[in-house]
Scaffold this motif. Structure first.
Motif, PDB file in Angstrom:
ATOM      1  N   THR A 636      15.828   8.856 -13.862  1.00 59.62           N
ATOM      2  CA  THR A 636      15.765  10.482 -13.309  1.00 59.62           C
ATOM      3  C   THR A 636      14.516  10.866 -13.202  1.00 59.62           C
ATOM      4  O   THR A 636      13.435  10.655 -14.232  1.00 59.62           O
ATOM      5  N   TYR A 637      14.254  11.563 -12.272  1.00 56.33           N
ATOM      6  CA  TYR A 637      12.591  12.060 -11.675  1.00 56.33           C
ATOM      7  C   TYR A 637      12.726  13.521 -11.461  1.00 56.33           C
ATOM      8  O   TYR A 637      13.601  14.164 -11.052  1.00 56.33           O
ATOM      9  N   PRO A 638      11.640  14.208 -11.932  1.00 59.90           N
ATOM     10  CA  PRO A 638      11.320  15.536 -11.394  1.00 59.90           C
ATOM     11  C   PRO A 638      10.778  15.524  -9.961  1.00 59.90           C
ATOM     12  O   PRO A 638       9.951  14.617  -9.647  1.00 59.90           O
ATOM     13  N   ASP A 639      11.227  16.450  -9.066  1.00 63.45           N
ATOM     14  CA  ASP A 639      10.741  16.189  -7.599  1.00 63.45           C
ATOM     15  C   ASP A 639       9.966  17.611  -7.680  1.00 63.45           C
ATOM     16  O   ASP A 639      10.529  18.604  -7.769  1.00 63.45           O
ATOM     17  N   ILE A 640       8.881  17.223  -7.585  1.00 62.71           N
ATOM     18  CA  ILE A 640       7.644  18.692  -7.622  1.00 62.71           C
ATOM     19  C   ILE A 640       7.574  19.175  -6.386  1.00 62.71           C
ATOM     20  O   ILE A 640       7.293  20.342  -6.374  1.00 62.71           O
TER      21      ILE A 640
END
Length: 665
Positions: A636-640
């Protein structure tokens, strides 16, 4: 981060400046590049300077928080300068004097041009060198983008340059082998520039000529930088824009030593081949091994009947802009702000129309600007880092691209560079460029597309890299000549033969339409153009030719050297072979793909990684097509960029951009 456009205040009234700068501020643009074509307005007569209009413009721009990158002009000169001395014009190899009717038609060695342009640069620097809104100094424009000049000034400069390089005429005759065709010189004054002649010139002469012309371009950069530098405060930088990868007139590694930041122009095609010029970005960040600036980025399509890959679809400008940032750009300037209603570039696309009103592209630029304002501080200080590099060598490129019936396909050097670079990128790795004087030890795998010209120092450096544990992949036409383009006695430098563990026998050529076949690890592949026929003297034969009379000759070899390995493919192979071989080599070296070990992104997506000093990774994923593309994530990643969290299977809309953040601490 500077986010701006190329602007021409001399084309607009002061009231129009206000309108334009207001639109820039709304779109999030915080910088303009100005001045490169304004010499006549800055110095309307010799020694009479008019800076009041520029004072007013800079003051107005500051009110809108728009910074200036100021370009002291040099190679688009006022009519009064040509009238004063018409010999300032370029003389072509055929003896034609170029007319005062276009840009870059003036001899950069001419003392009058050098004197007047450096004087103007000095006046500009004295006036604006410590101005808080003059962020940078951009030296002229596209230095090196003019025909070679063969005027009397250039001829004398060339002869003096040769004398400095070779010291005496006997050394030059020996180095060039001028005994061939009875071309021996008695003194340097007998040596002409390579003008039009009956047949081909001596390759040694042409290699020296290309080095000379490159050094002249570097001289010009130093001339302007020296005129400006004493007046600058510590808040501004010196830069210029080179033309990568299509212009080979300058060794940009040497030029970069005189610059604080390297810069480039970038005009890739839109559409399915949008990544075709991406190696130019890798090369630019290699010139100082640091982030660079894009001083001209294409925006709107050009109004050209029948032009292909020319018009951006909605979202393509966003993808293109983030493509440059993903690959190391820390500043982006679109060219130009406004369409030109007159002049040679009146069909060039822009952010605003002929009346200066916003276009569809302007509104996309505005959306990009709002997002960049939000994430710029996060990206600050991050860089593209790679374990793999392509050895990019200007002397070898000059030699390989010199037009001659003896050279063969002059485009092969850059084709091979791009094949290797794009293979690495498509496998899911970052890939750098590195010059012959660069730091090889920063990498684990070095890919050598072609390296005809070597000296003892470079061969020793390659051997040291391998002995310390690196792997090098060589190709035909490597290590065959000295730096004066003369063959080594056994057609390969002795040190390179030792590094590869082979003995050269002979060569064979083949046309692009007649591939030759070889095997490696029970698979068959094809090569083309040229084959080095060799015999093992210590190396292990990993693959053999499977066709032609030289079937069973080595096609792929490996030689253990110290802690590392040197490999050679003795033909120019197809891309599928490089995919398999490079995939195997990266695995043996423990180099992991950007998205994780063994994770190759879909071919439609470009994946690039920038790393910050604190261990944070920014993974740029760009959809390079107009189709929706899916991809599976293992974490899971934050998509900035899109301000959301993503995991599992994610979808990319046409031309969509994502920037995922991974904390490696």
């Amino acid at each position: 981060m500077l986010y701006g456009s190329c602007y021409y205040p001399e084309h607009r009234t002061s009231s129009e400046w206000t309108e334009d700068l207001s639109l820039m501020q709304t779109a999030g643009l915080n910088a303009v590049r100005i001045g490169e074509f304004a010499w006549t307005r800055l110095e309307p007569a010799e020694g009479r300077y008019d800076m009041e209009w520029l004072d007013e413009f800079i003051k107005t721009a500051a009110r809108y928080a728009v910074y200036i990158v100021l370009c002291p002009p040099m190679r688009t000169v006022p009519a009064w300068l040509v009238e004063k001395n018409p010999s300032i014009r370029i003389e072509t190899s055929e003896g034609v004097l170029l007319e005062y009717a276009s840009r870059y038609s003036f001899c950069i060695n001419h003392p009058l041009l050098r004197q007047r342009s450096s004087a103007l640069a000095s006046v500009l620097a004295q006036r604006y060198g410590d101005h808080p809104f003059v962020a940078g100094w951009h030296l002229d424009n596209e230095i090196g983008d003019e025909p070679d000049c063969h005027c009397p000034v250039c001829k004398e400069h060339w002869q003096n340059w040769l004398k400095s390089k070779y010291k005496n005429i006997d050394n030059l005759n020996q180095a060039w082998g001028t005994v061939f065709w009875s071309m021996e010189y008695c003194h340097f004054g007998q040596i002409s520039t390579p003008r039009a002649t009956k047949t081909v010139f001596n390759p040694s002469m042409m290699q020296a000529w290309r080095q000379f012309r490159s050094s002249v371009n570097t001289e010009v950069v130093k001339l302007l930088a020296d005129a400006i530098q004493p007046q600058l405060s510590n808040i501004s930088y010196i830069s210029t824009n080179n033309q990568m990868p299509w212009n080979n007139h300058t060794d940009y590694y040497e030029m970069a030593e005189l610059l604080d930041i390297t810069g480039t122009n970038y005009y890739p095609p839109y559409g399915e081949n949008c990544r075709s010029l991406a190696f130019g970005l890798a090369a630019n960040r290699s010139f100082k091994k640091a982030p660079f600036h894009v001083y001209e980025l294409r925006s709107e399509g050009h109004s050209i009947i029948g032009a292909a890959s020319n018009t951006p679809e909605p979202g393509e400008l966003e993808r293109l802009t983030l493509h440059t940032i993903a690959n190391g750009a820390d500043a982006v300037f679109y060219f130009p702000w406004k369409r030109f209603p007159y002049g040679a570039e009146q069909n060039h696309g822009a952010l605003t129309d002929y009346a200066g009103k916003p276009t569809r592209i302007y509104h996309e630029c505005e959306r990009i600007g709002s997002k960049l304002r939000r994430i710029a501080s996060m990206l600050s200080g991050s860089m593209v880092v790679s374990d793999i590099a392509v050895l990019y060598d200007f002397p070898s490129r000059w030699h390989a691209e010199e037009p001659s019936p003896w050279t063969g396909e002059t485009g092969l050097y850059m084709k091979q560079v791009n094949t290797l670079y794009h293979t690495v990128r498509n496998l899911g790795f970052n890939c750098d460029a590195v010059g012959r004087n660069g730091n090889f030890t920063a990498y684990k795998l070095l890919l050598v597309p072609m390296l005809p010209l070597v000296d003892d120092e470079l061969v020793h450096k390659l051997a040291e890299f391998t002995a310390s544990g690196g792997i090098i992949l060589f190709h035909p036409m490597c290590g065959i000549k000295d730096m004066d383009a003369c063959y080594y006695p056994d057609r390969m430098h002795e040190g390179l033969k030792e590094l590869l563990g082979l003995r050269h026998l002979e060569t064979a050529s083949s046309s692009a339409s007649h591939p030759v076949y070889f095997t490696w690890r029970n698979h068959q592949y094809h090569g083309r153009f040229f084959q080095e026929l060799i015999k093992s003297e210590g190396c292990s034969v990993e693959g053999e030719f499977a066709s032609e009379w030289y079937a069973d000759y080595p096609a792929v070899i490996k030689n253990k050297f110290g802690k590392g390995e040197s490999w050679m493919v003795t033909t120019f192979a197809e891309e599928s072979f490089y995919k398999d071989l490079i995939g195997s080599l990266t695995s043996s070296l423990g180099i992991s793909e950007i998205l994780g070990v063994g994770v190759t992104p879909p071919s439609e997506l470009e994946v690039t990684l920038r790393e910050a000093a604190d261990g944070t990774s920014f993974i740029f994923i760009l959809n390079c097509t107009n189709k929706t593309v899916g991809m599976e994530l293992t974490n899971t990643y934050p998509d900035i960029w899109n301000e959301e969290s993503v995991s599992g299977e994610i979808m990319f809309a046409p031309h969509q951009v994502r920037i995922l953040v991974r904390d490696n601490s």
